[in-house]
Design a protein around this motif. Structure first.
Motif, PDB file in Angstrom:
ATOM      1  N   GLY A 189       0.819  -1.204   0.000  1.00 17.47           N
ATOM      2  CA  GLY A 189       0.000   0.000   0.000  1.00 17.47           C
ATOM      3  C   GLY A 189       0.848   1.248   0.000  1.00 17.47           C
ATOM      4  N   ASN A 205      -7.242   1.162  -5.367  1.00 17.01           N
ATOM      5  CA  ASN A 205      -8.629   1.345  -4.975  1.00 17.01           C
ATOM      6  C   ASN A 205      -8.924   2.843  -4.984  1.00 17.01           C
ATOM      7  OD1 ASN A 205     -11.155   1.387  -3.845  1.00 17.01           O
ATOM      8  ND2 ASN A 205     -10.512   0.643  -1.848  1.00 17.01           N
ATOM      9  N   SER A 232     -11.964   5.868  -5.084  1.00 16.26           N
ATOM     10  CA  SER A 232     -13.380   6.183  -4.913  1.00 16.26           C
ATOM     11  C   SER A 232     -13.578   7.665  -5.205  1.00 16.26           C
ATOM     12  CB  SER A 232     -13.862   5.837  -3.509  1.00 16.26           C
ATOM     13  OG  SER A 232     -13.139   6.571  -2.539  1.00 16.26           O
ATOM     14  N   LYS A 269     -10.359   9.686  -4.030  1.00 17.58           N
ATOM     15  CA  LYS A 269      -9.451   9.221  -2.982  1.00 17.58           C
ATOM     16  C   LYS A 269      -8.897   7.854  -3.348  1.00 17.58           C
ATOM     17  CE  LYS A 269     -11.224   7.949   0.980  1.00 17.58           C
ATOM     18  NZ  LYS A 269     -11.799   7.938   2.337  1.00 17.58           N
ATOM     19  N   THR A 312      -7.130   4.689  -1.809  1.00 20.77           N
ATOM     20  CA  THR A 312      -6.915   4.040  -0.520  1.00 20.77           C
ATOM     21  C   THR A 312      -6.025   2.823  -0.721  1.00 20.77           C
ATOM     22  OG1 THR A 312      -9.103   4.761   0.233  1.00 20.77           O
ATOM     23  CG2 THR A 312      -8.020   3.007   1.498  1.00 20.77           C
ATOM     24  N   ASN A 337      -3.746  -0.593   0.568  1.00 18.47           N
ATOM     25  CA  ASN A 337      -4.061  -1.780   1.368  1.00 18.47           C
ATOM     26  C   ASN A 337      -3.847  -1.560   2.855  1.00 18.47           C
ATOM     27  OD1 ASN A 337      -4.701  -3.145  -0.970  1.00 18.47           O
ATOM     28  ND2 ASN A 337      -2.682  -4.063  -1.177  1.00 18.47           N
ATOM     29  N   GLY A 346      -4.499   1.139   4.435  1.00 16.41           N
ATOM     30  CA  GLY A 346      -5.462   2.119   4.924  1.00 16.41           C
ATOM     31  C   GLY A 346      -5.043   3.564   4.724  1.00 16.41           C
ATOM     32  N   SER A 347      -3.815   3.802   4.297  1.00 12.91           N
ATOM     33  CA  SER A 347      -3.392   5.175   4.034  1.00 12.91           C
ATOM     34  C   SER A 347      -4.086   5.661   2.769  1.00 12.91           C
ATOM     35  CB  SER A 347      -1.874   5.263   3.913  1.00 12.91           C
ATOM     36  OG  SER A 347      -1.399   4.372   2.939  1.00 12.91           O
ATOM     37  N   THR A 348      -4.237   6.982   2.642  1.00 17.68           N
ATOM     38  CA  THR A 348      -4.978   7.547   1.520  1.00 17.68           C
ATOM     39  C   THR A 348      -4.193   8.647   0.827  1.00 17.68           C
ATOM     40  OG1 THR A 348      -6.089   9.170   2.921  1.00 17.68           O
ATOM     41  CG2 THR A 348      -7.214   7.057   2.588  1.00 17.68           C
ATOM     42  N   ALA A 351      -2.942   5.863   7.656  1.00 14.83           N
ATOM     43  CA  ALA A 351      -4.169   5.133   8.020  1.00 14.83           C
ATOM     44  C   ALA A 351      -4.652   5.628   9.375  1.00 14.83           C
ATOM     45  CB  ALA A 351      -3.882   3.644   8.077  1.00 14.83           C
ATOM     46  N   SER A 352      -5.981   5.674   9.528  1.00 13.60           N
ATOM     47  CA  SER A 352      -6.535   6.131  10.812  1.00 13.60           C
ATOM     48  C   SER A 352      -6.643   5.018  11.808  1.00 13.60           C
ATOM     49  CB  SER A 352      -7.895   6.789  10.595  1.00 13.60           C
ATOM     50  OG  SER A 352      -8.738   5.978   9.825  1.00 13.60           O
TER      51      SER A 352
END
Length: 113
Positions: free
Chosen positions: A6, A58, A60, A76, A78, A80, A82-84, A112-113
């Motif tokens: 990711g 990914n 969106s 956005k 994203t 793997n 979870g970071s964006t 990532a949160s």
């Protein structure tokens, strides 16, 4: 040092501060043409993958894009982990049912949160 997959795609995209152009035909009636959020996300994902040599990320997008020059939307990416990473899409021209657009990835990712 090996980065998680990711982080690797985000780094690849961010380092290039990617600016790429795409176009797609869309359906329209009497109003301005629109491209669905899903189609836009797919096109941006495919272009990013071909440009970076990485698997399709990914992506969106928040809503449909109206084919009017100068319209923008923020999609956005994203990873793997979870970071964006934000991606700005801007309509550059419209030719009949063809919406042409450029997109640019943000220079830095959000963890990532």
């Amino acid at each position: 040092m090996r980065l998680p997959a990711g982080t690797s795609i985000l780094t690849t995209v961010a380092v290039g501060a990617l600016l790429a152009g795409c176009s797609a035909s869309v359906d329209f009636g009497k109003s301005e043409p629109k491209m669905s959020a899903e189609k836009l996300a797919t096109l941006v994902s495919e272009k990013l993958a071909s440009t970076t040599g990485q698997p399709k990320p990914n992506i969106s997008c928040p809503g449909d894009v109206v084919g009017k020059v100068g319209n923008t939307t923020r999609c956005k990416l994203t990873a793997n982990d979870g970071s964006t990473l934000g991606v700005t899409v801007t309509v550059t021209s419209v030719d009949g049912d063809q919406i042409n657009f450029d997109f640019e990835a943000d220079a830095t990712a959000s963890p990532a949160s």
